[in-house]
Design an enzyme around this catalytic site. Structure first.
Site, PDB file in Angstrom:
ATOM      1  N   CYS A   1       0.245  -0.854 -22.304  1.00  0.00           N
ATOM      2  CA  CYS A   1       1.339   0.119 -22.284  1.00  0.00           C
ATOM      3  C   CYS A   1       1.119   1.191 -23.364  1.00  0.00           C
ATOM      4  O   CYS A   1       0.890   0.853 -24.526  1.00  0.00           O
ATOM      5  CB  CYS A   1       2.653  -0.617 -22.525  1.00  0.00           C
ATOM      6  SG  CYS A   1       4.060   0.461 -22.784  1.00  0.00           S
TER       7      CYS A   1
ATOM      8  N   ASP B   1       0.798  -1.233   0.000  1.00  0.00           N
ATOM      9  CA  ASP B   1       0.000   0.000   0.000  1.00  0.00           C
ATOM     10  C   ASP B   1       0.831   1.284   0.000  1.00  0.00           C
ATOM     11  O   ASP B   1       0.304   2.370  -0.243  1.00  0.00           O
ATOM     12  CB  ASP B   1      -0.997   0.002   1.177  1.00  0.00           C
ATOM     13  CG  ASP B   1      -0.331  -0.260   2.536  1.00  0.00           C
ATOM     14  OD1 ASP B   1       0.802   0.217   2.761  1.00  0.00           O
ATOM     15  OD2 ASP B   1      -0.952  -0.937   3.382  1.00  0.00           O
TER      16      ASP B   1
ATOM     17  N   THR C   1       1.264 -12.433  10.210  1.00  0.00           N
ATOM     18  CA  THR C   1       1.202 -13.821  10.659  1.00  0.00           C
ATOM     19  C   THR C   1       2.571 -14.482  10.512  1.00  0.00           C
ATOM     20  O   THR C   1       2.794 -15.549  11.050  1.00  0.00           O
ATOM     21  CB  THR C   1       0.125 -14.620   9.871  1.00  0.00           C
ATOM     22  OG1 THR C   1       0.180 -14.235   8.503  1.00  0.00           O
ATOM     23  CG2 THR C   1      -1.257 -14.349  10.389  1.00  0.00           C
TER      24      THR C   1
ATOM     25  N   CYS D   1       8.430  -3.394 -22.399  1.00  0.00           N
ATOM     26  CA  CYS D   1       9.412  -2.311 -22.557  1.00  0.00           C
ATOM     27  C   CYS D   1       9.728  -1.671 -21.194  1.00  0.00           C
ATOM     28  O   CYS D   1       9.402  -2.218 -20.152  1.00  0.00           O
ATOM     29  CB  CYS D   1       8.934  -1.287 -23.586  1.00  0.00           C
ATOM     30  SG  CYS D   1       7.634  -0.186 -23.005  1.00  0.00           S
TER      31      CYS D   1
ATOM     32  N   HIS E   1       7.534  -6.876  -1.002  1.00  0.00           N
ATOM     33  CA  HIS E   1       6.550  -7.353  -1.986  1.00  0.00           C
ATOM     34  C   HIS E   1       6.190  -6.276  -3.008  1.00  0.00           C
ATOM     35  O   HIS E   1       5.211  -6.417  -3.740  1.00  0.00           O
ATOM     36  CB  HIS E   1       5.281  -7.875  -1.284  1.00  0.00           C
ATOM     37  CG  HIS E   1       5.504  -9.147  -0.514  1.00  0.00           C
ATOM     38  ND1 HIS E   1       4.630  -9.640   0.427  1.00  0.00           N
ATOM     39  CD2 HIS E   1       6.538 -10.044  -0.566  1.00  0.00           C
ATOM     40  CE1 HIS E   1       5.104 -10.777   0.920  1.00  0.00           C
ATOM     41  NE2 HIS E   1       6.260 -11.033   0.358  1.00  0.00           N
TER      42      HIS E   1
END
Ligand code: OAD
Ligand code: ZN
Length: 253
Positions: free
Chosen positions: A153, A109, A196, A135, A124
């Site tokens: 794209c 986030d 966790t 590209c 992550h």
């Protein structure tokens, strides 16, 4: 001694801190967690009849990008209009107050950096960082509502994707290297907040902490895979616990 005063007292002699955070630190911002009550993975299969781990896998993104994008959009919709909370803010304030502070987060986030923290390893990735799968086109997009799914794209017409780690994909090498370098240097105290702890690279710093005799603290209202291993367990919400620790620490110095 009660756990909060114990931690604020310990911090007085600390110069370095590693915060390891997961979905639970953003719960007070209104974001759902992945596991546990109301978590994204609570129902076993998606409405497409496949496990969420299959829908959100790198392999699926190549095979059928609309499926993966549908669930990426769901995660993005949960973050939309949400922002960082006191827990992220306090960590950023602590970065300025101590000698060496790093954050290892599994969250995509971007709230740690939004709150002003600079030493953040987004292991992550970040959902808002879009990139072309072919590209070198890249762009930060805060709101996905204007995108056609799957988005293409503008330079080459190939599929674009968020710069996040999907199931079955490798961790970004540069971020893993930064993590390794920092953990090798060691920290005086380690905090696990709202995770966790299912991944080995999230549990890993515990080994280092035990070896060097550093203190380990978990802040999580629930029990996790880490709870039996840490020195101090604070069964509270992240924002509430950090607010008290930070306030008591500042009164002591
Ligand atoms: P989980 O959803 O597995 O765990 C969230 C944890 O936060 C639980 O242990 C909750 O008890 C705790 N929690 C809930 N509210 C809290 C609060 N207010 N304060 C503190 N803790 C709270 O999330 P993660 O451990 O982050 O990976 O999950 C790790 C990874 O699993 C994610 O990054 C994602 C997923 O697969 C990828 O997408 C690659
Ligand atoms: Zn392109």
């Amino acid at each position: 001694m009660e756990n909060i005063p114990k931690v604020s007292e310990l911090l007085k002699s600390c110069r370095s801190i590693l915060f390891i955070t997961g979905a639970g630190i953003s719960a007070e911002s209104g974001l759902p967690t992945y596991r546990g009550i109301g978590g994204l993975y609570e129902s076993q299969d998606t409405e497409d009849g496949i496990p969420v781990e299959t829908a959100l896998a790198g392999e699926m993104l190549y095979k059928d990008p609309s499926v993966t994008w549908k669930y990426l959009l769901q995660i993005e919709r949960n973050c939309r209009n949400a922002t960082f909370n006191r827990a992220h803010q306090i960590i950023a304030e602590m970065e300025r107050a101590f000698n060496r502070v790093w954050v290892l987060t599994q969250n995509v986030d971007g709230f740690h950096t939004d709150a002003g923290a600079e030493h953040v390893i987004e292991i992550h990735g970040n959902l808002h960082h879009l990139k072309c799968m072919k590209c070198y086109w890249r762009k930060t997009v805060k709101d996905f509502s204007g995108l056609t799914i799957p988005p293409k794209c503008p330079k080459c017409g190939f599929i674009i994707r968020p710069d996040v780690v999907l199931f079955g994909e490798m961790l970004p090498f540069d971020k893993y290297q930064t993590l390794t370098d920092q953990v090798e240097k060691g920290f005086d105290i380690y905090f696990w907040i709202g995770t966790t702890g299912v991944f080995p690279y999230i549990q890993g710093p515990l080994v280092d902490a035990k070896h060097s005799g550093s203190t380990t603290v978990e802040i999580n209202p629930d029990d996790t895979l880490l709870s039996g291993e840490v020195d101090i367990k604070i069964p509270m919400k992240a924002g509430e616990a950090l607010e008290r620790i930070w306030k008591e620490y500042k009164e002591k110095i």
